[in-house]
Design an enzyme around this catalytic site. Structure first.
Site, PDB file in Angstrom:
ATOM      1  CG  ASN A   1      43.504  -3.446  33.662  1.00  0.00           C
ATOM      2  OD1 ASN A   1      43.366  -3.047  34.903  1.00  0.00           O
ATOM      3  ND2 ASN A   1      42.839  -4.779  33.893  1.00  0.00           N
TER       4      ASN A   1
ATOM      5  CG  ASP B   1      40.402  -3.472  36.380  1.00  0.00           C
ATOM      6  OD1 ASP B   1      39.685  -2.875  35.700  1.00  0.00           O
ATOM      7  OD2 ASP B   1      41.016  -4.994  36.308  1.00  0.00           O
ATOM      8  CG  HIS B   2      45.143  -2.638  40.311  1.00  0.00           C
ATOM      9  ND1 HIS B   2      44.046  -2.707  40.912  1.00  0.00           N
ATOM     10  CD2 HIS B   2      45.620  -3.288  39.143  1.00  0.00           C
ATOM     11  CE1 HIS B   2      44.995  -4.896  40.829  1.00  0.00           C
ATOM     12  NE2 HIS B   2      45.467  -4.442  39.656  1.00  0.00           N
TER      13      HIS B   2
ATOM     14  NE  ARG C   1      41.436   6.149  53.851  1.00  0.00           N
ATOM     15  CZ  ARG C   1      41.941   7.111  53.728  1.00  0.00           C
ATOM     16  NH1 ARG C   1      40.832   8.460  54.495  1.00  0.00           N
ATOM     17  NH2 ARG C   1      42.570   6.693  55.642  1.00  0.00           N
TER      18      ARG C   1
ATOM     19  CG  HIS D   1      37.713  -8.176  35.614  1.00  0.00           C
ATOM     20  ND1 HIS D   1      38.769  -9.184  36.082  1.00  0.00           N
ATOM     21  CD2 HIS D   1      36.899  -9.074  35.118  1.00  0.00           C
ATOM     22  CE1 HIS D   1      38.228  -9.983  36.227  1.00  0.00           C
ATOM     23  NE2 HIS D   1      37.212 -10.142  36.274  1.00  0.00           N
TER      24      HIS D   1
ATOM     25  NE  ARG E   1      37.783 -10.600  41.355  1.00  0.00           N
ATOM     26  CZ  ARG E   1      38.438 -11.016  40.213  1.00  0.00           C
ATOM     27  NH1 ARG E   1      40.514 -11.248  39.710  1.00  0.00           N
ATOM     28  NH2 ARG E   1      38.839 -12.075  41.163  1.00  0.00           N
TER      29      ARG E   1
ATOM     30  NE  ARG F   1      39.367  -9.100  43.854  1.00  0.00           N
ATOM     31  CZ  ARG F   1      39.781 -10.311  43.933  1.00  0.00           C
ATOM     32  NH1 ARG F   1      40.684  -9.760  43.550  1.00  0.00           N
ATOM     33  NH2 ARG F   1      39.125 -11.127  44.018  1.00  0.00           N
ATOM     34  CG  HIS F   2      38.968  -4.058  40.484  1.00  0.00           C
ATOM     35  ND1 HIS F   2      38.164  -4.113  39.407  1.00  0.00           N
ATOM     36  CD2 HIS F   2      40.215  -4.954  40.286  1.00  0.00           C
ATOM     37  CE1 HIS F   2      38.792  -5.331  39.170  1.00  0.00           C
ATOM     38  NE2 HIS F   2      39.929  -5.489  40.113  1.00  0.00           N
TER      39      HIS F   2
ATOM     40  CD  GLU G   1      41.586  -7.973  32.027  1.00  0.00           C
ATOM     41  OE1 GLU G   1      40.571  -8.284  33.438  1.00  0.00           O
ATOM     42  OE2 GLU G   1      42.483  -7.316  31.401  1.00  0.00           O
TER      43      GLU G   1
ATOM     44  CB  THR H   1      46.005 -11.065  40.398  1.00  0.00           C
ATOM     45  OG1 THR H   1      45.447 -10.404  38.883  1.00  0.00           O
ATOM     46  CG2 THR H   1      46.777 -11.832  40.761  1.00  0.00           C
ATOM     47  CB  THR H   2      43.206 -12.864  36.061  1.00  0.00           C
ATOM     48  OG1 THR H   2      42.374 -11.998  36.008  1.00  0.00           O
ATOM     49  CG2 THR H   2      42.719 -14.346  35.770  1.00  0.00           C
TER      50      THR H   2
ATOM     51  CD  GLU I   1      44.720 -10.431  27.246  1.00  0.00           C
ATOM     52  OE1 GLU I   1      43.774  -9.742  26.961  1.00  0.00           O
ATOM     53  OE2 GLU I   1      45.463  -9.871  28.098  1.00  0.00           O
TER      54      GLU I   1
ATOM     55  CG  HIS J   1      47.948 -11.684  34.391  1.00  0.00           C
ATOM     56  ND1 HIS J   1      48.047 -11.793  34.942  1.00  0.00           N
ATOM     57  CD2 HIS J   1      48.885 -11.700  35.436  1.00  0.00           C
ATOM     58  CE1 HIS J   1      46.883 -11.593  36.711  1.00  0.00           C
ATOM     59  NE2 HIS J   1      48.160 -12.032  36.383  1.00  0.00           N
ATOM     60  N   GLY J   2      51.818  -9.055  34.358  1.00  0.00           N
ATOM     61  CA  GLY J   2      52.453  -9.527  34.901  1.00  0.00           C
ATOM     62  C   GLY J   2      53.239  -8.774  33.958  1.00  0.00           C
TER      63      GLY J   2
ATOM     64  CG  HIS K   1      50.152  -4.115  39.895  1.00  0.00           C
ATOM     65  ND1 HIS K   1      51.135  -4.096  40.153  1.00  0.00           N
ATOM     66  CD2 HIS K   1      49.735  -4.454  40.650  1.00  0.00           C
ATOM     67  CE1 HIS K   1      51.671  -4.278  41.352  1.00  0.00           C
ATOM     68  NE2 HIS K   1      50.228  -3.865  41.886  1.00  0.00           N
TER      69      HIS K   1
END
Ligand code: PXP
Length: 237
Positions: A6, A8-9, A17, A42, A44, A48-49, A69, A99-100, A150, A191-192, A214
């Site tokens: 993923n 996204d980050h 920025r 994802h 959203r 946001r990302h 996602e 996060t989700t 999932e 996740h996580g 992440h």
């Protein structure tokens, strides 16, 4: 077991920025070079990302599998149907969450999710449902027409971090994987998951793919995304 990365980050850092770097599309290319099996992103509602343009570019450049996602919000479903990712993973989405949080309540909205799945499938998109590892949600997912589920591994990750009841979470995951496979579903998880906690999950029979974001992006700050993806692949193997 396959690895979905993923990205996204990477976009989260760029959006801090509102500029052009780092580019999540480049991150996707590098992750694929490092041997990942799919790219997860994802889009959203609050953007946001990931941005709409990123998604379109990913569709053009991803050579493995693009797994989008998304919530079942009509605007986002329309975008998915116009971009046509290989797969859509339906997730719950709350505006203020970091996060989700938790899985999709398929049991509480089976008909709504069923019609969303039908629309995506009509556009040739495979659909996965991001759910808690729970019999009710698995049965509802099957009823809604999903072929892939999932499992949200957030609870396991929390127990791992707090040195809590990890075994209980793992046992539940094992049972729910077995149950889902009997129901004819393909099982993924995510996740996580981190470099520290992934091995017990990777050892489980029956999981097709792990989706991790992440922790890989965090590690790539220090060693680069190519190495970070390779390290995670090695651990999963
Ligand atoms: N799978 C799904 C469906 C998710 O929503 C997320 C978080 O975006 C992940 C996997 C990856 O979670 P993490 O970033 O904690 O690895």
């Amino acid at each position: 077991m396959k690895l979905g990365v993923n990205i996204d980050h990477v976009a989260t850092v760029r959006q801090a920025r509102r500029t052009i770097e780092p580019d999540p599309v480049e991150a996707a290319k590098t992750s694929e070079r490092a041997g990942c099996d799919s790219i997860v992103c994802h889009l959203r509602k609050d953007r946001r990302h990931l941005q709409d343009e990123d998604l379109k570019k990913l569709k053009k450049t991803v050579t493995t599998k693009l797994n989008m996602e998304m919530s079942i919000d009509p605007e986002i479903v329309d975008i998915a149907c116009s971009v046509n990712p290989d797969q859509a993973t339906l997730v719950p989405e709350k505006r203020l969450e970091v996060t989700t949080e938790g899985g999709l309540d398929v049991a509480g909205n089976t008909e709504g999710i069923k019609s969303c799945i039908e629309r995506l499938k009509e556009n040739g998109i495979e659909v996965s449902l991001f759910i808690d590892p729970d019999v009710r949600q698995i049965e509802a997912s099957k009823k809604a027409g999903a072929e892939i589920v999932e499992f949200h591994t957030g609870r396991y990750a929390e127990e791992f971090l707090s040195k809590g009841n990890v075994e209980e979470e793992l046992e539940n995951l094992r049972e729910m994987i077995e149950f889902s496979i009997k129901e004819g579903l393909v099982v993924c998880a995510g996740h996580g998951l981190t470099y520290q906690n992934v091995i017990p999950v990777a050892r489980m029979n029956g999981i097709y793919e792990l989706n991790i974001g992440h922790s890989i992006i965090a590690r790539s700050v220090f060693i680069g995304i190519e190495e970070a993806v390779k390290e995670m692949r090695e651990l999963i193997k």
